[in-house]
Design an enzyme around this catalytic site. Sequence first.
Site, PDB file in Angstrom:
ATOM      1  N   LYS A  91     -17.412 -13.222 -18.835  1.00  0.00           N
ATOM      2  CA  LYS A  91     -17.350 -14.541 -19.491  1.00  0.00           C
ATOM      3  C   LYS A  91     -18.566 -14.748 -20.388  1.00  0.00           C
ATOM      4  CE  LYS A  91     -14.347 -16.364 -15.946  1.00  0.00           C
ATOM      5  NZ  LYS A  91     -14.135 -17.010 -14.668  1.00  0.00           N
ATOM      6  N   ASP A 121     -12.680 -24.850 -17.489  1.00  0.00           N
ATOM      7  CA  ASP A 121     -11.704 -24.115 -16.666  1.00  0.00           C
ATOM      8  C   ASP A 121     -10.409 -24.925 -16.517  1.00  0.00           C
ATOM      9  OD1 ASP A 121     -11.930 -21.550 -15.714  1.00  0.00           O
ATOM     10  OD2 ASP A 121     -13.098 -22.074 -13.936  1.00  0.00           O
ATOM     11  N   GLN A 125     -17.763 -20.430 -10.813  1.00  0.00           N
ATOM     12  CA  GLN A 125     -16.870 -19.333 -10.455  1.00  0.00           C
ATOM     13  C   GLN A 125     -16.347 -19.510  -9.016  1.00  0.00           C
ATOM     14  OE1 GLN A 125     -15.895 -16.799 -12.582  1.00  0.00           O
ATOM     15  NE2 GLN A 125     -14.487 -16.203 -10.955  1.00  0.00           N
TER      16      GLN A 125
END
Length: 282
Positions: free
Chosen positions: A53, A120, A97
């Site tokens: 990422k 996200d 995460q």
Amino acid sequence: MTAQLIDGNALAHKIRAEVAHRTAALKARGVQPALSVILVGDDPASDVYTRHKVKDSTETGLAATLERYPATMTQADLLARIRTLNADAAVHGILVQLPLPRHMDTHKVIETISPAKDVDGFHIASAGALLVGQPGFWPCTPFGCMKMLESIGCELRGKHAVVIGRSNIVGKPMALMLLQKNATVTICHSATADLGAITRQADVIVAAVGKRNVLTADMVKPGAVVIDVGMNRNDQGKLCGDVDFEGVRQVAGWITPVPGGVGPMTRAMLLVNTLEAAERVT
Ligand code: NAP
């Protein structure tokens, strides 16, 4: 008939180039789009994902930082760190995460991220915005699937789309996105009786289960579009999806490969969301 491939790598490459272009334009106006990625613990897969990422971001001109914390970090400390990032005007996207260590309440952690920085798309406000059709961040995986359908000119209006899987991060948002495009949507799950009877009616099938060979050739209508979200390992340890690729490609009109399908698109859509988070506040 052999299905045409929807090349996720090629489409992701194109999207990254667009992100780089828009990022350069934003930078020319004095704004540096920035993503903060938080990794708690030492899960090896999460370590790889978070490094990807950051790498993807910096390659497209976005600023990205990876903050690593030990698995012993307290939830209070994590929430405090998220609140600091929420208040930092130089940070546009925040990603924690998953999975988090077991002593943490994932729901509470995600809900602490500002919806304006929820790149996200997992915050309940993002889910609600998608449900009612308001602007918000869409979860990257189903968002990427929609881009793939768009890339092949798949007109969803009036089509029957079947989503296999109903998770909050893939199946449910996928169904809502397809609905928003006027498809008639059926959601299947582990309690669905006679999955094949339903998938055989589908013009579009999205498989998001996490089990090999959930979808086989006899379950697919000739010419259907098949999107394979699944990530599994075959007997040889190679990455494979939920779809029996070799069988289904003989029947389907379009199909995504695994690897090289949804995976790269998921990565690309995080960049799109981060850039949009920066564009929305400037
Ligand atoms: P998940 O939370 O485990 O959800 C799986 C879903 O599949 C559940 O809704 C489950 O039903 C359903 N299911 C299980 N067995 C089934 C069966 N035999 N028939 C029909 N439905 C069945 O998984 P997820 O997070 O949505 O992820 C799904 C897959 O996509 C995994 O392989 C994951 O690794 C992959 N994935 C890939 C990407 C990518 O970027 N390529 C991103 C995210 C996820 P119940 O709700 O009834 O249990």
